[in-house]
Design a protein around this motif. Structure first.
Motif, mmCIF file in Angstrom:
data_model
loop_
_atom_site.group_PDB
_atom_site.id
_atom_site.type_symbol
_atom_site.label_atom_id
_atom_site.label_comp_id
_atom_site.label_asym_id
_atom_site.label_seq_id
_atom_site.Cartn_x
_atom_site.Cartn_y
_atom_site.Cartn_z
ATOM 1 N N ASP A 197 -4.328 7.231 -5.614
ATOM 2 C CA ASP A 197 -3.074 6.410 -4.888
ATOM 3 C C ASP A 197 -1.655 6.846 -5.420
ATOM 4 O O ASP A 197 -0.915 6.307 -5.722
ATOM 5 N N ARG A 248 1.185 7.756 -3.896
ATOM 6 C CA ARG A 248 1.649 7.196 -2.862
ATOM 7 C C ARG A 248 2.909 7.657 -3.433
ATOM 8 O O ARG A 248 4.250 7.495 -3.448
ATOM 9 N N ARG A 249 3.638 6.078 -4.274
ATOM 10 C CA ARG A 249 4.862 5.620 -4.635
ATOM 11 C C ARG A 249 4.821 6.657 -5.809
ATOM 12 O O ARG A 249 6.283 6.882 -5.439
ATOM 13 N N GLU A 283 6.706 9.141 -4.701
ATOM 14 C CA GLU A 283 7.821 8.724 -4.100
ATOM 15 C C GLU A 283 9.731 8.867 -5.349
ATOM 16 O O GLU A 283 9.761 9.981 -4.552
ATOM 17 N N GLN A 323 -0.890 11.829 1.241
ATOM 18 C CA GLN A 323 -0.735 10.972 0.535
ATOM 19 C C GLN A 323 1.450 11.289 -0.310
ATOM 20 O O GLN A 323 1.499 10.427 -0.452
ATOM 21 N N TYR A 378 3.765 10.398 1.624
ATOM 22 C CA TYR A 378 3.709 9.390 2.682
ATOM 23 C C TYR A 378 5.191 8.359 2.793
ATOM 24 O O TYR A 378 5.488 7.656 3.209
#
Length: 314
Positions: free
Chosen positions: A171, A173-174, A177, A297, A300
């Motif tokens: 995961d 995504r964060r 970012e 991903q 996102y």
């Protein structure tokens, strides 16, 4: 420089007339040189030209075990002892002296696992730690709070953005970012286990909604129980800290043994999970699907505001 046929046919048989120690040494060094990447090769050839063939300064480039304390290249990179980390092969990187050697080891890999920890996540967050693990179990914990942008400029940015190194993540995504908005790093070429597991489950169970699985769940599924239970126990201990909203714990230096164990485990477990899932997702359809969803991903959160946990992944 050329070699006679007697050099290439050298035998260890003691009854055979021996070649001089110097010739044997030269032959060995040149064989090793043929396996070196360009930068190290150039350095080694310069040493030869300067008459340093076979000296510790030259042969250090051939020793790739970062735990080898006899290698002068490893002087500044020291493995954490049991007082500071429960696992072998974990290195804390918080000085510029350590970066060149560390990145030279990582660049010899094709597949690495990656994660990061932040005081806060998101576009205005703050990265505190970046974790990278190799297939052989070696883990590097980069202290971003101490090193700041220097760790990215010294090589971490190139590795995270490169198409050469596959980054196994869960995961992302964060992570994507905060790297993009806080450090101008575009995370690239990932294998996201959250997506991969969802595809594998869909292939096995049919056309049913597949939710996002957490790393703790995947650890239980894919790692032997005796090993996964230890990882989950550490996760639960740290979860109790996070329940109190105490993300400031990532600012503490020195970082506690529990938090170091937690950080290292986050990347240690990714390799065995990857090795269990990836062989089952090799068809052309699988690869197209994964490329598409890995890209989603990565982007996102970059340019929009979305809920972190959508109900279903696919």
């Amino acid at each position: 420089m050329s070699y006679s046929s007697s050099t290439s046919s050298y035998s260890d048989d003691t009854d055979t007339p021996s070649i001089s120690r110097s010739a044997q040494r030269n032959s060995l060094v040149y064989k090793r040189l043929s396996t070196l990447p360009g930068k190290n090769l150039k350095k080694a050839l310069t040493d030869i030209k300067d008459g340093k063939l076979g000296t510790p300064n030259t042969t250090a480039h051939f020793k790739e075990d970062i735990r080898d304390r006899s290698n002068p290249a490893n002087t500044h990179v020291v493995m954490l002892d049991k007082e500071h980390c429960s696992f072998d092969g974990v290195f804390w990187i918080d000085s510029e002296q350590q970066l060149e050697r560390t990145f030279s080891i990582i660049r010899k890999e094709h597949v690495i696992s990656f994660d990061l920890e932040g005081v806060e996540m998101g576009k205005q967050g703050e990265v505190a730690l970046v974790q990278v693990a190799l297939m052989n179990g070696t883990v590097f914990l980069f202290d971003v709070l101490t090193l700041g942008q220097r760790v990215f400029a010294a090589g971490l940015k190139d590795i995270l953005e490169s198409n050469t190194f596959l980054k196994v993540v869960h995961d992302c995504r964060r992570d994507s970012e905060i790297l993009y908005h806080r450090h101008q790093v575009s995370l690239n070429h990932v294998f996201d286990l959250q997506v991969a597991h969802a595809l594998l489950q869909k292939k096995r169970e049919g056309n049913v909604p597949i939710r996002r699985y957490g790393l703790q769940e995947l650890t239980h599924m894919y790692i032997p129980k005796h090993a996964s239970q230890r990882a989950v126990d550490i996760k639960y201990q740290v979860r109790d800290i996070f329940k109190e909203g105490n993300t400031e714990v990532w600012r503490q230096r020195p970082l506690s043994k529990l938090m170091i164990d937690y950080s290292a485990l986050d990347v240690i477990v990714l390799h065995p999970i990857y090795n269990s899932i990836a062989p089952h997702l090799q068809s052309p359809f699988d690869k197209r699907y994964l490329r598409k969803h890995f890209s989603e991903q990565l982007t996102y959160f970059k340019d929009s505001i979305k809920p972190l946990y959508s109900r279903n992944l696919i």
